[in-house]
Enzyme design. Structure first.
Site, PDB file in Angstrom:
ATOM      1  CD  GLU A  11      43.733  47.212  41.654  1.00  0.00           C
ATOM      2  OE1 GLU A  11      43.123  47.185  42.612  1.00  0.00           O
ATOM      3  OE2 GLU A  11      44.480  46.135  41.171  1.00  0.00           O
TER       4      GLU A  11
ATOM      5  N   PRO B  15      33.579  44.603  43.218  1.00  0.00           N
ATOM      6  CG  PRO B  15      35.882  44.153  43.803  1.00  0.00           C
ATOM      7  CD  PRO B  15      34.978  44.533  42.677  1.00  0.00           C
TER       8      PRO B  15
ATOM      9  NE  ARG C 204      16.197  30.621  37.181  1.00  0.00           N
ATOM     10  CZ  ARG C 204      15.321  30.831  38.158  1.00  0.00           C
ATOM     11  NH1 ARG C 204      15.433  31.816  38.905  1.00  0.00           N
ATOM     12  NH2 ARG C 204      14.741  29.834  38.575  1.00  0.00           N
TER      13      ARG C 204
ATOM     14  CG  ASP D 253      13.337  30.692  41.861  1.00  0.00           C
ATOM     15  OD1 ASP D 253      13.191  29.437  41.311  1.00  0.00           O
ATOM     16  OD2 ASP D 253      13.644  31.666  41.102  1.00  0.00           O
TER      17      ASP D 253
HETATM   18 CL1  6GU Z   1      31.065  42.357  40.476  1.00  0.00          CL
HETATM   19  N1  6GU Z   1      33.682  42.183  40.297  1.00  0.00           N
HETATM   20  C1  6GU Z   1      34.810  41.773  40.607  1.00  0.00           C
HETATM   21  N2  6GU Z   1      36.008  42.180  40.110  1.00  0.00           N
HETATM   22  N3  6GU Z   1      34.949  40.974  41.819  1.00  0.00           N
HETATM   23  C2  6GU Z   1      33.838  40.621  42.374  1.00  0.00           C
HETATM   24  C3  6GU Z   1      32.608  41.203  42.007  1.00  0.00           C
HETATM   25  C4  6GU Z   1      32.701  42.041  40.930  1.00  0.00           C
HETATM   26  N4  6GU Z   1      31.695  40.499  42.918  1.00  0.00           N
HETATM   27  C5  6GU Z   1      32.516  39.834  43.687  1.00  0.00           C
HETATM   28  N5  6GU Z   1      33.734  40.049  43.449  1.00  0.00           N
END
Ligand code: 6GU
Length: 274
Positions: A117, A90, A162, A177
């Protein structure tokens, strides 16, 4: 294209056997290899995590299993072939259609979905400097937090697969797209309809039955503009003026949008409650 995924939940990647990606594999267009990280542990409990230095909540994935796993995967490549490593997190940079296009042109991708984590930083820094690695990308699929990187891997692989030549039935399928790179304007696609011509009292917009291709294209464009203005106004605000024709401008003005001095459009003022 070759794809390797190293994970403590190999079964989470089972959907890669289904539908579009599964068919691409069956047809030999994709070579997908899923590896269990715990294979590269050496203690009785197959430990992959430990407590964080400096304290704090949660656990961190230990570097040694990742190092052995990635060394093994890297050594299995054809001589001179180097993969890109994709680290789902994230705290990464955003996954976009543009990145999907770039990655679809690569011969080999290695995904390292983490739990807890995240992975000890030294693993990412090690492979970022390795001559047998083309690049390391830390990537997020959006601004929300998931429990692990496996679902993001499924998302990214589907977006990439895709785009591979021969995977979708016809090449025009992705030319239109919503976020095709090089598109002048990124617009959300409007509604689509199929038979029957009447369903539970609802018909089909007349223009779609007219056979007039020019009018149909114009109607679709207006639907896309209207939907984008309502749901993703920032996509209209950042559209270069030369991407909008005279009719586009009239449609946006009809929706209450106004062109600024530079020709870019601004949304209607919002009423503020007293
Ligand atoms: Cl790539 N991993 C995690 N754990 N949470 C996320 C993410 C990735 N992308 C958005 N939230």
């Amino acid at each position: 294209m070759r794809l390797d995924v190293v994970t403590i939940f190999p079964e989470y990647l089972e959907p890669l056997n289904v539908s579009l990606v599964g068919k691409a594999r069956a047809r030999g267009l994709l070579d997908v290899r899923v590896h269990d990280l715990r294979h590269w542990t050496h203690d009785r409990h197959h430990t992959v995590d430990d407590t964080p230095y400096g304290g704090g909540p949660g656990m961190v994935m230990k570097p040694e299993p990742w190092g052995e796993a990635l060394d093994t995967v890297l050594a299995s490549g054809a001589p001179g072939h180097t993969p890109r490593i994709l680290v789902p997190t994230p705290s990464g940079s955003p996954f976009t259609q543009e990145l999907a296009e770039e990655l679809a042109a690569a011969p080999w991708l290695v995904f390292t979905p983490a739990r807890y984590e995240g992975i000890d930083r030294r693993v990412i820094d090690e492979y970022a400097h390795r001559p047998d690695v083309a690049a390391v990308h830390e990537i997020s699929i959006g601004d929300y937090v998931l429990a692990g990187g496996e679902a993001p891997v499924l998302v990214m692989v589907e977006a990439i697969a895709r785009l591979l030549p021969g995977v979708l039935g016809n090449a025009a399928s992705h030319r239109d797209d919503s976020f095709a790179p090089g598109a002048m304007a990124n617009l959300l696609e409007g509604p689509v309809y199929t038979k029957p011509p009447e369903w539970r009292g609802q018909g089909i917009p007349e223009v779609l039955l007219s056979g007039h291709h020019g009018n149909i294209a114009r109607w679709r464009r207006d639907q896309a503009l209207t939907r984008t203005a309502a749901l993703r106004p920032e996509l209209i605000e950042t559209t270069p003026p030369d991407a909008l024709d005279k009719h586009d401008r009239a449609t946006l003005e009809h929706l209450g949008w106004r062109a600024g001095a530079d020709g870019r459009f601004w949304p209607p003022e919002q009423d503020v409650e007293e």
